[in-house]
Design an enzyme around this catalytic site. Sequence first.
Site, PDB file in Angstrom:
ATOM      1  N   LYS A  96       0.836  -1.097  -0.101  1.00 17.21           N
ATOM      2  CA  LYS A  96      -0.077  -0.080   0.076  1.00 17.21           C
ATOM      3  C   LYS A  96       0.762   1.186   0.043  1.00 17.21           C
ATOM      4  CE  LYS A  96      -3.354   2.683   2.650  1.00 17.21           C
ATOM      5  NZ  LYS A  96      -4.037   3.055   4.079  1.00 17.21           N
ATOM      6  N   ASN A 205      -9.540   1.587  11.037  1.00 21.34           N
ATOM      7  CA  ASN A 205      -9.054   1.096  12.149  1.00 21.34           C
ATOM      8  C   ASN A 205      -9.425   2.058  13.236  1.00 21.34           C
ATOM      9  OD1 ASN A 205      -6.170   2.183  13.797  1.00 21.34           O
ATOM     10  ND2 ASN A 205      -6.102   0.218  13.106  1.00 21.34           N
TER      11      ASN A 205
END
Length: 247
Positions: A96, A205
């Site tokens: 990523k 998250n």
Amino acid sequence: MAEDSFVLGGHTFHSRFILGSGKYSLELIDAAVRYAEAELVTVAVRRANTKEKENILDYVPKTVTLLPNTSGARTAEEAVRIAHLAKALGCGDFIKIEIMRDSKYLLPDNNETIRATEMLAKEGFVVLPYMYPDLYAARALVDAGAAAVMPLAAPIGSNKGLATKEFLQILIDEIDLPIIVDAGIGKPSEACAAMEMGAAAIMANTALATAGDVPLMASAMRDAIRAGRVLTRGAAASDPLTGFLHD
């Protein structure tokens, strides 16, 4: 909905929830995998590269695909070096791209992200770039070889929801790659809304990490994503019942 899957770099995933890497604990990872059914977990390479503190890799089940990120990179070249390090650490070919020169708002640098994506895609990495939702940049990322595009919904860690909703919808409508809504999702209802828009997956998250009941929040995210997918996939099936309205 076992048949509802999407593909990244030749890998098939059935869960559309991805755990981000801003805050970590054993409880968080366990809840994300067990209750949200995450199959992809993002790992900041700078955290996985030391034994001085808790090593995140020790807590990620072997059945989960690691998505190392280039957090801390300020240029394309730095991101490429971090990607090479992640591969050397055994994190695989997924990467990523996170390139942020702004330490206040943590907004991604789209131009450097496009450069890094092109370099790493040519090396065979499965590149998932984190980007500000801009159509021209997204098109450039497609041309650069990205496996998906990961536009932010709101600033990292803000839990402000779909602040860039209109721009996300443009990318979903115009880009022929999975659109993974990243950063800002703070509530299950927002995850559901992203799915209804046509996103391939969402990453979260802070929403889980700051929840009073982490397993409950993880389960709610899972169910909200499924609900959004049901509504999206069912839209075409309901069309014949309302088609006469358009005649």
